[in-house]
Enzyme design. Structure first.
Site, PDB file in Angstrom:
ATOM      1  N   LYS A 203     -41.687 -20.411   3.038  1.00 30.82           N
ATOM      2  CA  LYS A 203     -42.586 -19.938   1.973  1.00 30.82           C
ATOM      3  C   LYS A 203     -42.756 -21.021   0.900  1.00 30.82           C
ATOM      4  O   LYS A 203     -43.864 -21.303   0.452  1.00 30.82           O
ATOM      5  CB  LYS A 203     -42.028 -18.644   1.350  1.00 30.82           C
ATOM      6  CG  LYS A 203     -42.145 -17.449   2.298  1.00 30.82           C
ATOM      7  CD  LYS A 203     -41.373 -16.230   1.800  1.00 30.82           C
ATOM      8  CE  LYS A 203     -41.360 -15.135   2.869  1.00 30.82           C
ATOM      9  NZ  LYS A 203     -40.501 -13.984   2.525  1.00 30.82           N
TER      10      LYS A 203
ATOM     11  N   GLN B 274     -36.002 -12.249  -1.594  1.00 34.28           N
ATOM     12  CA  GLN B 274     -35.856 -12.237  -0.131  1.00 34.28           C
ATOM     13  C   GLN B 274     -34.875 -11.144   0.302  1.00 34.28           C
ATOM     14  O   GLN B 274     -33.759 -11.063  -0.209  1.00 34.28           O
ATOM     15  CB  GLN B 274     -35.381 -13.624   0.346  1.00 34.28           C
ATOM     16  CG  GLN B 274     -35.303 -13.766   1.850  1.00 34.28           C
ATOM     17  CD  GLN B 274     -36.665 -13.673   2.543  1.00 34.28           C
ATOM     18  OE1 GLN B 274     -37.661 -14.208   2.082  1.00 34.28           O
ATOM     19  NE2 GLN B 274     -36.710 -12.969   3.666  1.00 34.28           N
TER      20      GLN B 274
ATOM     21  N   ASP C 267     -45.156  -9.411  -3.155  1.00 29.83           N
ATOM     22  CA  ASP C 267     -44.763  -8.837  -1.859  1.00 29.83           C
ATOM     23  C   ASP C 267     -45.340  -7.429  -1.703  1.00 29.83           C
ATOM     24  O   ASP C 267     -45.316  -6.870  -0.608  1.00 29.83           O
ATOM     25  CB  ASP C 267     -43.225  -8.747  -1.767  1.00 29.83           C
ATOM     26  CG  ASP C 267     -42.642  -9.845  -0.893  1.00 29.83           C
ATOM     27  OD1 ASP C 267     -43.387 -10.420  -0.074  1.00 29.83           O
ATOM     28  OD2 ASP C 267     -41.431 -10.130  -1.033  1.00 29.83           O
TER      29      ASP C 267
END
Ligand code: NAP
Length: 294
Positions: free
Chosen positions: A52, A96, A119
């Protein structure tokens, strides 16, 4: 049979984002900035976060990686999230997953400011997506919607069957496919482990989206002739013929299902590459104030 190429599509999206970033910079605007928090030393998580951050660099974003020890307290992690929430230099924040067992994913997710939740996991963004309001849509479902759109797959009036009801894939996917817009307007059946006669249901799907997490679960006899099949699953299988020692397969038995489907995503190179492209896109939206007005 149409092969839905997620690798090529994700590269196109990333080029479009890079172009927009260079325009923003030329206009004297602020460079989009994504922050990622990684807790502990899980190998897969390090690889995902690394990819990412690298993609951020490739499209011209700024990025910040905050690494915390496995034994960081929940309170300390919540404080880091709160600081990033209030940092005007940072547009988007991801934490994460998975987190260590002593930390509540719900508490941490809920702490992220919805305006920075690229997200799309916070209740605010899930609610906005469900209402059809501007929202950050979770990266994997958003990537699938984008593939259907860019490959001009007809969805209106079709029967879409989703296998799996996780919060990150199956459940949002079912909502998006039922929305009154394109891609959407499907009649949706959401299936899960308590569903009875699953093959009877999947055989009626014009669009079959599989997020069950079981290698090659969907076989040709479960699929209608001419269906569009989207395979979300990713599994590493030992393969001595490969240099890496493994190969990737999906939730769908590709060789036989591709003979029956009119369009299908491969694994690897299907849904997977779209996930990072979607995250970058959400970060661009955040930087430009396109979801929540700045
Ligand atoms: P998950 O949280 O494990 O959810 C699996 C779902 O499948 C659950 O809803 C479960 O039902 C359902 N299920 C299990 N057995 C079933 C059965 N026999 N019949 C019908 N439904 C059944 O998985 P996930 O996080 O959604 O991920 C699914 C797969 O996609 C995994 O392989 C994962 O690695 C992959 N993935 C890929 C990406 C990407 O970027 N390409 C992103 C995310 C996930 P219950 O709810 O009843 O337990």
């Amino acid at each position: 049979m149409l092969l839905i190429d997620g690798k090529k599509t994700s590269e196109e999206i990333e080029s479009e984002i890079a172009l927009r970033v260079s325009e923003i910079k030329q206009e004297g605007g602020k460079t989009p900035h994504l922050a990622a928090i990684l807790v502990g030393n899980d190998g897969a998580s390090q690889t995902y976060v690394g990819a990412k951050v690298k993609s951020c660099e490739q499209v011209g974003f700024e990025s910040t990686l905050v690494r915390l020890e496995e034994n960081v307290s929940e309170e300390e992690l919540l404080k880091v999230v709160a600081d990033i929430n209030e940092n005007p230099a940072i547009d988007g924040l991801i934490v994460q997953l998975p987190l260590p067992k002593h930390i509540s994913v719900e508490k941490v997710t809920n702490k992220i400011k919805p305006e920075k939740d690229v997200d799309g996991f916070t209740p605010a963004n899930v609610g906005r997506m469900t209402l059809g309001w501007p929202a950050y849509v979770a990266a994997t479902p958003y990537g699938i919607v984008e593939l259907l759109k860019r490959y001009k797959i007809e969805t209106s009036g079709k029967h879409c069957v989703v296998i799996g009801r996780s919060h990150i894939v199956g459940s949002p996917m079912s909502i998006l496919m039922a929305r009154n817009e394109y891609p959407g307007n499907c009649t949706v059946t959401l299936t899960h482990s308590r569903t009875q006669n699953l093959p009877e249901i999947t055989k009626t799907a014009d669009i079959l989206i599989v997020a069950i997490g079981k290698p090659e679960f969907v076989t040709a006899d479960m699929v209608k002739e001419g269906a569009t099949v989207i395979d979300v699953g990713i599994h590493r299988i030992a393969d001595a013929s490969k240099k890496s020692g493994f190969k990737l397969i999906g939730d769908v038995k590709f060789d036989e299902v591709s003979e029956k489907a009119s369009a299908i995503t491969p694994v690897p190179g299907g849904v997977g590459p779209m996930t990072i492209a979607s995250l970058l896109y959400n970060t661009l939206l955040a930087a430009e104030g396109k979801v929540y007005t700045k």
